[in-house]
Scaffold this motif. Sequence first.
Motif, PDB file in Angstrom:
ATOM      1  N   ALA A 166       0.828  -1.216   0.000  1.00 28.71           N
ATOM      2  CA  ALA A 166       0.000   0.000   0.000  1.00 28.71           C
ATOM      3  C   ALA A 166       0.858   1.260   0.000  1.00 28.71           C
ATOM      4  CB  ALA A 166      -0.924  -0.008   1.212  1.00 28.71           C
ATOM      5  N   ARG A 194      -3.877   3.522  -6.797  1.00 27.59           N
ATOM      6  CA  ARG A 194      -3.993   3.635  -5.346  1.00 27.59           C
ATOM      7  C   ARG A 194      -5.391   3.294  -4.849  1.00 27.59           C
ATOM      8  NH1 ARG A 194       0.377   5.758  -3.064  1.00 27.59           N
ATOM      9  NH2 ARG A 194       1.925   6.709  -4.445  1.00 27.59           N
ATOM     10  N   LEU A 216      -6.602  -1.384  -4.448  1.00 29.97           N
ATOM     11  CA  LEU A 216      -5.813  -2.357  -3.688  1.00 29.97           C
ATOM     12  C   LEU A 216      -6.751  -3.383  -3.073  1.00 29.97           C
ATOM     13  CD1 LEU A 216      -3.110  -3.323  -2.447  1.00 29.97           C
ATOM     14  CD2 LEU A 216      -3.556  -1.752  -0.535  1.00 29.97           C
ATOM     15  N   ARG A 265      -6.913   2.888   6.163  1.00 25.52           N
ATOM     16  CA  ARG A 265      -6.258   2.555   4.891  1.00 25.52           C
ATOM     17  C   ARG A 265      -7.325   1.978   3.967  1.00 25.52           C
ATOM     18  NH1 ARG A 265      -0.579   1.571   4.681  1.00 25.52           N
ATOM     19  NH2 ARG A 265       0.515   1.911   6.656  1.00 25.52           N
TER      20      ARG A 265
END
Length: 286
Positions: free
Chosen positions: A139, A149, A152, A176
């Motif tokens: 990441a 980005r 993921l 995240r």
Amino acid sequence: MPVDPSIAAVLDQVNAHPVPRVIDTDPEVLREVNRRMGAGVAPREPIEVGSVEDTAVPSPAGQIPVRVYRPEGGGPVPTVVFFHGGGWLTGDLDTHDDVTRRMCRDVHTVVVAVDYRLAPEHPFPAAYDDCLAAARHVADHIDEYGGRRDRLVVAGDSAGGNLAAAVALTFRDEDRPLAAQLLVYPATDYPSRAENATGYVLGTQDVLDLQHLYAGDDPAVRDSFQVSPLRAEGNAYAEELENAGVDVFARTYDGLIHTFLNLFPVSPAADAAVTELYAQLKKRLD
């Protein structure tokens, strides 16, 4: 529910040579049996992808071996961090090479397969720590992998599905973002354990032995989300995600067994299931 005929033939071969209880067998023997079983159903020729590289990523415990698969063609693509199955005790980059190659090709994604530490030599939280460290590294360095980005993914089968779910929960708590999870039989839920207790490669006693070797018997550890993302898991985990407003595709494949993700070269039914799973993932990443 009758087993798919092509898988029944595989089961006949496996059940003709039963192995001792997991907890009574040298782990290296179990790993070699696992490798031989995988080699027996692997494609004759490796599935072609753009490139394959064996490398490593850093972690607090040292370097973690990974295998990076890149699809053909250029441009940014999604990235999947994949954790193999094997009951936290067996499995490696080679046992799932056909699975990750096909994922790379069919989903058109970079796949980073993680060779995490195994129990019982490295009990919990070693595998979880390795998977989390690898996912964080990817990441944080996404430009070195797929480059997108916002695309993921964490994925895994069996114990690897359990680890992927635990990593996803940690990513949630760390703010995240993840685009998706692909969890293939992430753990045997309780009704399934009773209905399919023996004769289907992984039996109820095997599951209990593997859980003991990985996480011990301390309830505080066994009940933690890092070990059990949801105590019932499987379909119940999907239901909890849906209740939280997550877009979920959940499917029970009648006639297939634990490990079917590796059986697509020998079973048309398993092949169709893998095709559907990868297509569903690709749809969410386009």
